[in-house]
Motif scaffolding. Structure first.
Motif, PDB file in Angstrom:
ATOM      1  N   GLY A   1      14.607 -18.136   6.612  1.00 30.95           N
ATOM      2  CA  GLY A   1      13.374 -17.743   7.273  1.00 30.95           C
ATOM      3  C   GLY A   1      12.192 -18.024   6.361  1.00 30.95           C
ATOM      4  N   VAL A   2      10.999 -17.975   6.906  1.00 27.87           N
ATOM      5  CA  VAL A   2       9.788 -18.262   6.138  1.00 27.87           C
ATOM      6  C   VAL A   2       8.804 -17.121   6.312  1.00 27.87           C
ATOM      7  CG1 VAL A   2       7.872 -19.850   5.774  1.00 27.87           C
ATOM      8  CG2 VAL A   2      10.117 -20.745   6.405  1.00 27.87           C
ATOM      9  N   ALA A   3       8.396 -16.529   5.194  1.00 29.00           N
ATOM     10  CA  ALA A   3       7.386 -15.475   5.215  1.00 29.00           C
ATOM     11  C   ALA A   3       6.029 -16.083   4.890  1.00 29.00           C
ATOM     12  CB  ALA A   3       7.729 -14.392   4.188  1.00 29.00           C
ATOM     13  N   PRO A   4       4.967 -15.547   5.463  1.00 28.31           N
ATOM     14  CA  PRO A   4       3.631 -16.093   5.188  1.00 28.31           C
ATOM     15  C   PRO A   4       3.238 -15.887   3.731  1.00 28.31           C
ATOM     16  CG  PRO A   4       3.472 -14.039   6.422  1.00 28.31           C
ATOM     17  CD  PRO A   4       4.919 -14.419   6.410  1.00 28.31           C
ATOM     18  N   ALA A   5       2.321 -16.705   3.263  1.00 27.97           N
ATOM     19  CA  ALA A   5       1.853 -16.596   1.879  1.00 27.97           C
ATOM     20  C   ALA A   5       1.135 -15.268   1.683  1.00 27.97           C
ATOM     21  CB  ALA A   5       0.914 -17.756   1.562  1.00 27.97           C
ATOM     22  N   CYS A   6       1.616 -14.501   0.715  1.00 26.86           N
ATOM     23  CA  CYS A   6       1.005 -13.213   0.372  1.00 26.86           C
ATOM     24  C   CYS A   6       1.021 -13.051  -1.143  1.00 26.86           C
ATOM     25  CB  CYS A   6       1.766 -12.040   1.003  1.00 26.86           C
ATOM     26  SG  CYS A   6       1.691 -11.964   2.795  1.00 26.86           S
ATOM     27  N   GLU A   7       0.110 -12.269  -1.645  1.00 20.06           N
ATOM     28  CA  GLU A   7       0.048 -12.004  -3.083  1.00 20.06           C
ATOM     29  C   GLU A   7       1.341 -11.332  -3.540  1.00 20.06           C
ATOM     30  OE1 GLU A   7      -2.024 -12.250  -6.712  1.00 20.06           O
ATOM     31  OE2 GLU A   7      -2.649 -12.964  -4.733  1.00 20.06           O
ATOM     32  N   PRO A   8       1.972 -11.842  -4.623  1.00 24.98           N
ATOM     33  CA  PRO A   8       3.192 -11.213  -5.138  1.00 24.98           C
ATOM     34  C   PRO A   8       2.977  -9.735  -5.467  1.00 24.98           C
ATOM     35  CG  PRO A   8       2.870 -13.351  -6.157  1.00 24.98           C
ATOM     36  CD  PRO A   8       1.614 -13.063  -5.379  1.00 24.98           C
ATOM     37  N   GLY A   9       3.994  -8.949  -5.204  1.00 26.10           N
ATOM     38  CA  GLY A   9       3.958  -7.532  -5.548  1.00 26.10           C
ATOM     39  C   GLY A   9       3.217  -6.655  -4.564  1.00 26.10           C
ATOM     40  N   THR A  10       2.767  -7.217  -3.444  1.00 27.33           N
ATOM     41  CA  THR A  10       1.983  -6.438  -2.489  1.00 27.33           C
ATOM     42  C   THR A  10       2.855  -5.903  -1.359  1.00 27.33           C
ATOM     43  OG1 THR A  10       1.457  -8.403  -1.173  1.00 27.33           O
ATOM     44  CG2 THR A  10      -0.076  -7.820  -2.944  1.00 27.33           C
ATOM     45  N   SER A  11       2.331  -4.888  -0.672  1.00 25.86           N
ATOM     46  CA  SER A  11       3.036  -4.342   0.485  1.00 25.86           C
ATOM     47  C   SER A  11       3.096  -5.364   1.612  1.00 25.86           C
ATOM     48  CB  SER A  11       2.349  -3.058   0.967  1.00 25.86           C
ATOM     49  OG  SER A  11       0.987  -3.299   1.295  1.00 25.86           O
ATOM     50  N   GLU A  12       2.090  -6.251   1.678  1.00 28.35           N
ATOM     51  CA  GLU A  12       2.088  -7.292   2.705  1.00 28.35           C
ATOM     52  C   GLU A  12       3.256  -8.265   2.500  1.00 28.35           C
ATOM     53  OE1 GLU A  12      -1.889  -5.537   2.475  1.00 28.35           O
ATOM     54  OE2 GLU A  12      -0.590  -6.423   0.929  1.00 28.35           O
ATOM     55  N   LEU A  13       3.505  -8.633   1.243  1.00 27.36           N
ATOM     56  CA  LEU A  13       4.632  -9.510   0.962  1.00 27.36           C
ATOM     57  C   LEU A  13       5.940  -8.810   1.307  1.00 27.36           C
ATOM     58  CD1 LEU A  13       5.721 -12.181  -0.221  1.00 27.36           C
ATOM     59  CD2 LEU A  13       5.883 -11.014  -2.411  1.00 27.36           C
ATOM     60  N   ALA A  14       6.093  -7.549   0.898  1.00 26.21           N
ATOM     61  CA  ALA A  14       7.315  -6.795   1.184  1.00 26.21           C
ATOM     62  C   ALA A  14       7.573  -6.739   2.684  1.00 26.21           C
ATOM     63  CB  ALA A  14       7.203  -5.395   0.605  1.00 26.21           C
ATOM     64  N   ALA A  15       6.541  -6.461   3.461  1.00 23.01           N
ATOM     65  CA  ALA A  15       6.696  -6.358   4.908  1.00 23.01           C
ATOM     66  C   ALA A  15       7.041  -7.714   5.533  1.00 23.01           C
ATOM     67  CB  ALA A  15       5.424  -5.804   5.534  1.00 23.01           C
ATOM     68  N   GLY A  16       6.399  -8.774   5.056  1.00 19.86           N
ATOM     69  CA  GLY A  16       6.652 -10.099   5.595  1.00 19.86           C
ATOM     70  C   GLY A  16       8.065 -10.580   5.324  1.00 19.86           C
ATOM     71  N   VAL A  17       8.556 -10.347   4.113  1.00 20.36           N
ATOM     72  CA  VAL A  17       9.914 -10.755   3.758  1.00 20.36           C
ATOM     73  C   VAL A  17      10.935  -9.915   4.525  1.00 20.36           C
ATOM     74  CG1 VAL A  17      11.602 -10.910   1.892  1.00 20.36           C
ATOM     75  CG2 VAL A  17       9.241 -11.620   1.495  1.00 20.36           C
TER      76      VAL A  17
END
Length: 209
Positions: free
Chosen positions: A139-155
């Motif tokens: 799968g592919v998660a959108p580009a998000c800043e590492p270590g952020t809640s946005e990255l965690a949610a996307g992954v």
């Protein structure tokens, strides 16, 4: 931040974590201080997560470099925890069968991602049987800043369906019932990326040859 003393962790689980990190480091998926890995532990006190701590070279780790987290995110021992701890915990919550997570920065996958920026439909697309088999697990998660809640949610959102998630501009998160499974999946995808770069397909699609 002072490290919390580590309790007596299961030696076999610690060695599994250390061995996986050494192997991923040896093959180039984990270099310098990047990446992280974790395992679920059914401790006498309930589920716990063993995770590589922040700022450690994964190829030269010892058991003292493992930290212990509660599934709710509390640091119970060791530390400081990896900056990607929230991502690991989100994936465990989203994918109940997952017992191990490996986050790497595989060089060929990263190079291919840069080469195909904006063309993820061509990512790992090759005239090979293996390409279809392994690409279907990514799968592919959108580009998000590492270590952020946005990255965690996307992954985590992608991990509900796929055992491997490509984090655009960042790296790969692979999970499985064991770290061996996560590492094997990582190696398969990295190998396909290497083939795609070596094959010249990207050049042909871009009209360079």
């Amino acid at each position: 931040m002072h490290a919390i003393p580590l309790p007596d962790l299961p030696p076999a689980l610690c060695e599994t974590l250390l061995s996986c990190c050494r192997e991923a480091w040896r093959t180039g998926g984990l270099l310098g201080f990047n990446g992280n890995a974790s395992l679920l532990w059914d401790s006498p006190d309930g589920p716990r997560v063993l995770m590589t701590r922040s700022g450690v070279c994964k190829g030269r780790m010892s058991a003292a470099d493992i930290c212990l987290l509660h599934p709710d995110g509390r640091l119970l021992a060791g530390g400081p925890a990896s900056s990607e701890g929230a991502m690991h915990l989100a994936v465990y919550a989203a994918r109940p069968a997952c017992r191990a997570i490996l986050h790497t920065h595989p060089p060929h996958l990263l190079a291919l991602g840069i080469r195909l920026a904006g063309r993820m439909e061509d990512f790992l697309r090759l005239p090979l049987y293996e390409s279809d088999v392994w690409r279907a697990r990514l799968g592919v998660a959108p580009a998000c800043e590492p270590g952020t809640s946005e990255l965690a949610a996307g992954v985590a959102a992608q991990a509900r369906q796929f055992p491997a998630v490509w984090m655009s501009g960042h790296g790969l998160c692979a999970c499985g019932e064991t770290l061996e499974e996560a590492l094997g999946l990582t190696e398969q995808l990295e190998h396909l990326a290497q083939i795609q770069l070596l094959s010249g397909i990207c050049d042909r699609e871009e009209g360079r040859i």
